[in-house]
Design a protein around this motif. Sequence first.
Motif, PDB file in Angstrom:
ATOM      1  N   LEU A 165     -48.157   4.215  26.265  1.00  0.00           N
ATOM      2  CA  LEU A 165     -47.658   3.296  25.230  1.00  0.00           C
ATOM      3  C   LEU A 165     -48.088   3.804  23.855  1.00  0.00           C
ATOM      4  O   LEU A 165     -49.237   4.207  23.674  1.00  0.00           O
ATOM      5  CB  LEU A 165     -48.224   1.897  25.491  1.00  0.00           C
ATOM      6  CG  LEU A 165     -47.704   0.757  24.612  1.00  0.00           C
ATOM      7  CD1 LEU A 165     -46.217   0.534  24.806  1.00  0.00           C
ATOM      8  CD2 LEU A 165     -48.462  -0.534  24.928  1.00  0.00           C
ATOM      9  N   PHE A 166     -47.157   3.755  22.905  1.00  0.00           N
ATOM     10  CA  PHE A 166     -47.472   4.252  21.559  1.00  0.00           C
ATOM     11  C   PHE A 166     -48.234   3.157  20.820  1.00  0.00           C
ATOM     12  O   PHE A 166     -47.667   2.333  20.097  1.00  0.00           O
ATOM     13  CB  PHE A 166     -46.183   4.631  20.836  1.00  0.00           C
ATOM     14  CG  PHE A 166     -46.424   5.370  19.548  1.00  0.00           C
ATOM     15  CD1 PHE A 166     -47.117   6.571  19.534  1.00  0.00           C
ATOM     16  CD2 PHE A 166     -45.969   4.859  18.349  1.00  0.00           C
ATOM     17  CE1 PHE A 166     -47.336   7.256  18.347  1.00  0.00           C
ATOM     18  CE2 PHE A 166     -46.180   5.529  17.152  1.00  0.00           C
ATOM     19  CZ  PHE A 166     -46.873   6.737  17.159  1.00  0.00           C
ATOM     20  N   VAL A 167     -49.525   3.168  21.037  1.00  0.00           N
ATOM     21  CA  VAL A 167     -50.393   2.154  20.442  1.00  0.00           C
ATOM     22  C   VAL A 167     -51.781   2.755  20.309  1.00  0.00           C
ATOM     23  O   VAL A 167     -52.182   3.615  21.109  1.00  0.00           O
ATOM     24  CB  VAL A 167     -50.426   0.881  21.333  1.00  0.00           C
ATOM     25  CG1 VAL A 167     -51.054   1.158  22.683  1.00  0.00           C
ATOM     26  CG2 VAL A 167     -51.151  -0.261  20.646  1.00  0.00           C
ATOM     27  N   ARG A 168     -52.482   2.396  19.267  1.00  0.00           N
ATOM     28  CA  ARG A 168     -53.908   2.701  19.132  1.00  0.00           C
ATOM     29  C   ARG A 168     -54.552   1.462  18.546  1.00  0.00           C
ATOM     30  O   ARG A 168     -54.140   0.997  17.488  1.00  0.00           O
ATOM     31  CB  ARG A 168     -54.176   3.873  18.166  1.00  0.00           C
ATOM     32  CG  ARG A 168     -54.171   5.229  18.780  1.00  0.00           C
ATOM     33  CD  ARG A 168     -55.283   5.404  19.815  1.00  0.00           C
ATOM     34  NE  ARG A 168     -55.129   6.669  20.519  1.00  0.00           N
ATOM     35  CZ  ARG A 168     -54.321   6.855  21.571  1.00  0.00           C
ATOM     36  NH1 ARG A 168     -53.591   5.873  22.053  1.00  0.00           N
ATOM     37  NH2 ARG A 168     -54.242   8.027  22.147  1.00  0.00           N
TER      38      ARG A 168
ATOM     39  N   ARG B  39     -47.785  -1.253  11.061  1.00  0.00           N
ATOM     40  CA  ARG B  39     -48.458  -0.346  10.147  1.00  0.00           C
ATOM     41  C   ARG B  39     -47.800  -0.480   8.789  1.00  0.00           C
ATOM     42  O   ARG B  39     -46.585  -0.650   8.698  1.00  0.00           O
ATOM     43  CB  ARG B  39     -48.313   1.118  10.601  1.00  0.00           C
ATOM     44  CG  ARG B  39     -49.265   1.549  11.690  1.00  0.00           C
ATOM     45  CD  ARG B  39     -50.700   1.620  11.198  1.00  0.00           C
ATOM     46  NE  ARG B  39     -51.630   2.080  12.239  1.00  0.00           N
ATOM     47  CZ  ARG B  39     -52.146   1.306  13.191  1.00  0.00           C
ATOM     48  NH1 ARG B  39     -51.820   0.038  13.274  1.00  0.00           N
ATOM     49  NH2 ARG B  39     -52.978   1.812  14.075  1.00  0.00           N
TER      50      ARG B  39
ATOM     51  N   ALA C  65     -46.177   0.807   5.465  1.00  0.00           N
ATOM     52  CA  ALA C  65     -45.490   2.021   4.998  1.00  0.00           C
ATOM     53  C   ALA C  65     -45.596   2.146   3.478  1.00  0.00           C
ATOM     54  O   ALA C  65     -45.640   3.246   2.938  1.00  0.00           O
ATOM     55  CB  ALA C  65     -44.029   2.005   5.424  1.00  0.00           C
TER      56      ALA C  65
ATOM     57  N   TYR D  28     -43.443  -2.703   5.911  1.00  0.00           N
ATOM     58  CA  TYR D  28     -44.147  -2.445   7.163  1.00  0.00           C
ATOM     59  C   TYR D  28     -43.269  -1.813   8.228  1.00  0.00           C
ATOM     60  O   TYR D  28     -42.061  -2.000   8.245  1.00  0.00           O
ATOM     61  CB  TYR D  28     -44.756  -3.751   7.706  1.00  0.00           C
ATOM     62  CG  TYR D  28     -45.950  -4.147   6.872  1.00  0.00           C
ATOM     63  CD1 TYR D  28     -47.225  -3.771   7.243  1.00  0.00           C
ATOM     64  CD2 TYR D  28     -45.780  -4.821   5.667  1.00  0.00           C
ATOM     65  CE1 TYR D  28     -48.320  -4.065   6.450  1.00  0.00           C
ATOM     66  CE2 TYR D  28     -46.860  -5.131   4.860  1.00  0.00           C
ATOM     67  CZ  TYR D  28     -48.128  -4.746   5.256  1.00  0.00           C
ATOM     68  OH  TYR D  28     -49.191  -5.030   4.465  1.00  0.00           O
ATOM     69  N   THR D  29     -43.936  -1.082   9.127  1.00  0.00           N
ATOM     70  CA  THR D  29     -43.298  -0.509  10.298  1.00  0.00           C
ATOM     71  C   THR D  29     -43.673  -1.352  11.509  1.00  0.00           C
ATOM     72  O   THR D  29     -44.838  -1.725  11.658  1.00  0.00           O
ATOM     73  CB  THR D  29     -43.821   0.927  10.503  1.00  0.00           C
ATOM     74  OG1 THR D  29     -43.477   1.702   9.355  1.00  0.00           O
ATOM     75  CG2 THR D  29     -43.225   1.554  11.759  1.00  0.00           C
ATOM     76  N   TRP D  30     -42.681  -1.648  12.344  1.00  0.00           N
ATOM     77  CA  TRP D  30     -42.958  -2.303  13.626  1.00  0.00           C
ATOM     78  C   TRP D  30     -43.269  -1.230  14.651  1.00  0.00           C
ATOM     79  O   TRP D  30     -42.388  -0.440  15.005  1.00  0.00           O
ATOM     80  CB  TRP D  30     -41.736  -3.084  14.112  1.00  0.00           C
ATOM     81  CG  TRP D  30     -41.306  -4.240  13.281  1.00  0.00           C
ATOM     82  CD1 TRP D  30     -40.207  -4.273  12.462  1.00  0.00           C
ATOM     83  CD2 TRP D  30     -41.902  -5.543  13.196  1.00  0.00           C
ATOM     84  NE1 TRP D  30     -40.103  -5.514  11.864  1.00  0.00           N
ATOM     85  CE2 TRP D  30     -41.137  -6.312  12.302  1.00  0.00           C
ATOM     86  CE3 TRP D  30     -43.023  -6.119  13.791  1.00  0.00           C
ATOM     87  CZ2 TRP D  30     -41.439  -7.633  11.986  1.00  0.00           C
ATOM     88  CZ3 TRP D  30     -43.322  -7.437  13.466  1.00  0.00           C
ATOM     89  CH2 TRP D  30     -42.545  -8.176  12.581  1.00  0.00           C
ATOM     90  N   LEU D  31     -44.468  -1.205  15.163  1.00  0.00           N
ATOM     91  CA  LEU D  31     -44.773  -0.330  16.292  1.00  0.00           C
ATOM     92  C   LEU D  31     -44.225  -0.996  17.564  1.00  0.00           C
ATOM     93  O   LEU D  31     -43.790  -2.144  17.519  1.00  0.00           O
ATOM     94  CB  LEU D  31     -46.279  -0.093  16.357  1.00  0.00           C
ATOM     95  CG  LEU D  31     -46.831   0.681  15.144  1.00  0.00           C
ATOM     96  CD1 LEU D  31     -48.345   0.828  15.248  1.00  0.00           C
ATOM     97  CD2 LEU D  31     -46.174   2.049  15.016  1.00  0.00           C
ATOM     98  N   PRO D  32     -44.214  -0.277  18.706  1.00  0.00           N
ATOM     99  CA  PRO D  32     -43.525  -0.833  19.884  1.00  0.00           C
ATOM    100  C   PRO D  32     -43.953  -2.252  20.258  1.00  0.00           C
ATOM    101  O   PRO D  32     -43.100  -3.105  20.538  1.00  0.00           O
ATOM    102  CB  PRO D  32     -43.857   0.180  20.984  1.00  0.00           C
ATOM    103  CG  PRO D  32     -43.939   1.485  20.244  1.00  0.00           C
ATOM    104  CD  PRO D  32     -44.615   1.138  18.936  1.00  0.00           C
TER     105      PRO D  32
ATOM    106  N   LEU E 164     -42.529  -4.664  17.696  1.00  0.00           N
ATOM    107  CA  LEU E 164     -41.078  -4.798  17.790  1.00  0.00           C
ATOM    108  C   LEU E 164     -40.692  -5.738  18.931  1.00  0.00           C
ATOM    109  O   LEU E 164     -39.763  -6.535  18.810  1.00  0.00           O
ATOM    110  CB  LEU E 164     -40.439  -3.418  17.971  1.00  0.00           C
ATOM    111  CG  LEU E 164     -38.922  -3.369  17.854  1.00  0.00           C
ATOM    112  CD1 LEU E 164     -38.439  -3.867  16.498  1.00  0.00           C
ATOM    113  CD2 LEU E 164     -38.406  -1.955  18.094  1.00  0.00           C
TER     114      LEU E 164
ATOM    115  N   ARG F 111     -38.608  -9.059  18.380  1.00  0.00           N
ATOM    116  CA  ARG F 111     -37.333  -9.276  19.096  1.00  0.00           C
ATOM    117  C   ARG F 111     -37.309 -10.610  19.826  1.00  0.00           C
ATOM    118  O   ARG F 111     -36.264 -11.256  19.928  1.00  0.00           O
ATOM    119  CB  ARG F 111     -37.105  -8.141  20.114  1.00  0.00           C
ATOM    120  CG  ARG F 111     -36.689  -6.852  19.500  1.00  0.00           C
ATOM    121  CD  ARG F 111     -35.162  -6.741  19.408  1.00  0.00           C
ATOM    122  NE  ARG F 111     -34.805  -5.708  18.456  1.00  0.00           N
ATOM    123  CZ  ARG F 111     -34.940  -4.407  18.684  1.00  0.00           C
ATOM    124  NH1 ARG F 111     -35.386  -3.972  19.847  1.00  0.00           N
ATOM    125  NH2 ARG F 111     -34.611  -3.528  17.759  1.00  0.00           N
TER     126      ARG F 111
END
Lengths: 585, 585
Positions: free
Chosen positions: B4-7, B31, B33, B38-42, B45, B49
Amino acid sequence: MSQLFVRTLRDDPNDAEVPSHRLLVRAGYIRRAAPGIYTWLPLGLRVYRNVERIVREEMDAMGAQELQFPALLPKEPYEATNRWEEYGDGIFRVKDRKGADYLLGPTHEEMFTLTVKDLYSSYKDLPVWLYQIQTKYRDEARPRAGLMRGREFVMKDSYSFDTTDAGLEASYQAHRAAYIKTFDRLGFDYVIVKATAGAMGGSKSEEFLAKLDVGEDTFVQCTNCDYAANVEAVTVPAPASQPYDDAPAAHAEETPNTPTIDSLVAHLNKAFPREDRAWTAGDTLKNVLVMLKHPDGTREPLAIGLPGDREVDQKRLEGQLEPIEVEPMNEAELKSFPDLVKGYIGPAVLGEQAATGIRFLVDPRVVEGTRWVTGANVDGQHVIDMVAGRDFTPDGTIEAAEVRDGDTCPQCQEGFVSAARGIEMGHIFQLGRKYAEALDLKVLDENGKLVTVTMGSYGIGVSRAVPVIAEGNHDELGLCWPREIAPADVHVVAAGKDAALFEAAEKLSADLAAAGVTVIYDDRAGKISPGVKFKDAELIGVPTIVTVGRGLADGVVEVKDRRTGERQDVAVADAAVRIAEIVRA
Amino acid sequence: MSQLFVRTLRDDPNDAEVPSHRLLVRAGYIRRAAPGIYTWLPLGLRVYRNVERIVREEMDAMGAQELQFPALLPKEPYEATNRWEEYGDGIFRVKDRKGADYLLGPTHEEMFTLTVKDLYSSYKDLPVWLYQIQTKYRDEARPRAGLMRGREFVMKDSYSFDTTDAGLEASYQAHRAAYIKTFDRLGFDYVIVKATAGAMGGSKSEEFLAKLDVGEDTFVQCTNCDYAANVEAVTVPAPASQPYDDAPAAHAEETPNTPTIDSLVAHLNKAFPREDRAWTAGDTLKNVLVMLKHPDGTREPLAIGLPGDREVDQKRLEGQLEPIEVEPMNEAELKSFPDLVKGYIGPAVLGEQAATGIRFLVDPRVVEGTRWVTGANVDGQHVIDMVAGRDFTPDGTIEAAEVRDGDTCPQCQEGFVSAARGIEMGHIFQLGRKYAEALDLKVLDENGKLVTVTMGSYGIGVSRAVPVIAEGNHDELGLCWPREIAPADVHVVAAGKDAALFEAAEKLSADLAAAGVTVIYDDRAGKISPGVKFKDAELIGVPTIVTVGRGLADGVVEVKDRRTGERQDVAVADAAVRIAEIVRA
């Protein structure tokens, strides 16, 4: 239909150039808000969402992870990769109230790269495949064909991150496979062709082109092998160099009034006839002068030498030079070089070391030893037996000549290429390390050493898919959507004035909805005739059209396939069940 | 979790002001920008949704139709309604390559109005309710609290179109009901309050405020009746005018060194003591001078007279004057009016007909017959027994004074108001005919006569809902999402090193997924300790956390409710079935 926010138009909109654009406007799917900027009306939005869903499902299925970047982006990352400048007029730039610079994102390599850098630090985290489905902006010089080339549009863009070249190749192939599945489901005819990387940088790249005569791209396929390429990416095989020991010395000749290739060839055959064969345009070397316009606005001359039987293909030329734009050299610019004699320009004055100092690039066919008739740089004179490599040395070669049907295939060199038109629906790139280097994206490898990540970039034109599918799925009456894309499963028409008929149609619509079938029910009463309703149904293009009309007296409704026109009568009693079966078949 | 793209972050981000912002960043949902972008990480998002889906479902359920306008909009419609100018610095403006003006849409009244005008022409077509869920842009002077006040954000905006006022009221009530359903499902505490229409124009308007101490809005509620209002919308009931036949003539008195209300009151009680009661700040009339900054940049002075025990509330004041901004009058501006004596300004020189010519508006409490101590426009002097309507006549009234806990309720006039903080999650307006008139939206009525359409405008902050829900659903360990909003149903933790344990956890995750339960499976091996995994699970905040650990030897896994902390052991054999039941309960 009495409540649906839609109005069909009988007449074509004035600004519509292609059938899909005409039909999407007439059937009430889209409306223009500004040049290249469109509104999705309810029917259009449903179709768009179906496309988006298919794209998302296939990206998820391949294991890519969705996220979403903003559309309004800070300048700095794009400066780091030089694209803030390279994009020139092609992007929308915005200043905020404090005077800080922003852009409306045309594509997001920089943001993805920085976010992976933010979150990840080890080879163990890779590969990772990330995507977004996002509104993008490009200030196109010539928006056209409705949604096909818009200035606000939706793209699915994804990016792969690997530590090794083999990893990148695997990520690239995984995307390629997912794209094939996606485009097969979207239901249009396409071809996968070699492509140039353009402004994106990077090496290997392929495009998925929808085969459409109204497309902007030209691609070629070989009659013999599997070669397929965007003409911009065609590389002409250089012939072997030729011996020229026995070639006569170059000799200037009087060729009065021959500023064009045609007039020159006619004069050659009259004044200097050859015994073995007539002179043709292919014997002449044409030298074309253009101006290169850099993103910062500076202009620079370029001379292109190519066989006289070929034109310069502007798109091929610009494809080589991106982000530079190419413009004709104007009269004033021409006059600023006194050595250039219009109509009689020859290689003797061209090249960085020559009198004009103008960079001189030639077609790959102009190899050492080839002999040419070309301008003598004197009004009314040409030079004959001008030998490449002996009498002139260009600064290099360039792929600028048009590709023609019947040219030898660059791959098998046996078959011949044939050209057709298409439009880019997908593009996959092996970017390599360009962005990772510019933005310093490194991870630790197995040995604890920092290595630069290698990236791929993959795009699908999501909003563009709607007109592309429409372009391939319509007839003279209107749209014929593939079932998975259609704004509804069934279009029920109440055709008559009888209250019983409206009741039956409404009940059928309700039963279908209860069975999970989406319905557009034309319940319009009053002055709307059955003929108008049928016309609207054909125009809107839902795959199954059900008419509740005269047949009702005999206990049947008519079910028609929009695409084939096939009709069948179905008993009212089990119409909902039967129609649901047809929908799911 | 290994893919998963998360930290997750152990430390709070520097720029995070409120808990939701800290936690959404730390747990890897968003995060930054750029400021307010802001960016929605997975994970983020997925949550976003879920919110979007709930909003859409309720809008569809009420019978509204979804469409989608562009975000990049031409200037012209916004010029027709004067908002191109009124928005001032508050919108992002863009020029295209041809120099044409565009804006990034902050709200879309104009576009909806024009599209209804394009498609509809008869009263039979109305009412129609249209909505979009769309990325919007406002160039906020002070973006704050992460996604709570961003510059790029998503709104659901809808619009109703009716021919009659009764129709508009019905459309308004239908939206109100749908909003109640929506916000009930989203799971945060809210209150519906009266609101001002602000820059939107129109009349009746209510806000749905999420009750949050970190909110930017203040609202009041009555202790006695159902009155609730944004403080900006509170209208102070004007008392009855008072008889003043027996009032002494106004008399100027020496009040040296009393430029503040406190010093004045102290002096009055010492030098001019009253028998019946002491002087208080409420006996004084304070005259505050401000500058109104119009969207076109011009500045204009305004004097506000209010009881000395109240401050001017900038937000209430600006709420009345929108789109005008209010700034303090600077020293130079003050000096440009020689009649203004700082600290001793009084009504005698204020008003359009008076010496300064400065427009003079007073608090509604300053009714005819009220007596005041106020400035004498002479250094060190005040006037006593200055009677409104006798000794001075203001240019009008204005709601600019602060509202305080304990103020009399403007509605029942029996209870008292108490104030709390909130943040706007929804806003419903009866716009009336303002936009339809500006853009000439008319339809034919029953009698074939053209009538101007009346509109409502209704908004929900879709992206803002994510931090608002987070703000109300977290504890010291992290987020605790409501089930319908959570990024997954279950978070499975493999807690240990045993291969059998990972196998069991993986099988359980797969079984749950097969049963339609969404799972985050923490499969991380190696150096990641169970403690780290638990911390991450608590931080991420999925409602059900399943631990596959030591209990496995006894044939059980532990199921924990993230919010309550309740734990139960469940037999491995039927864990998937039991957990699916818990998820669906």
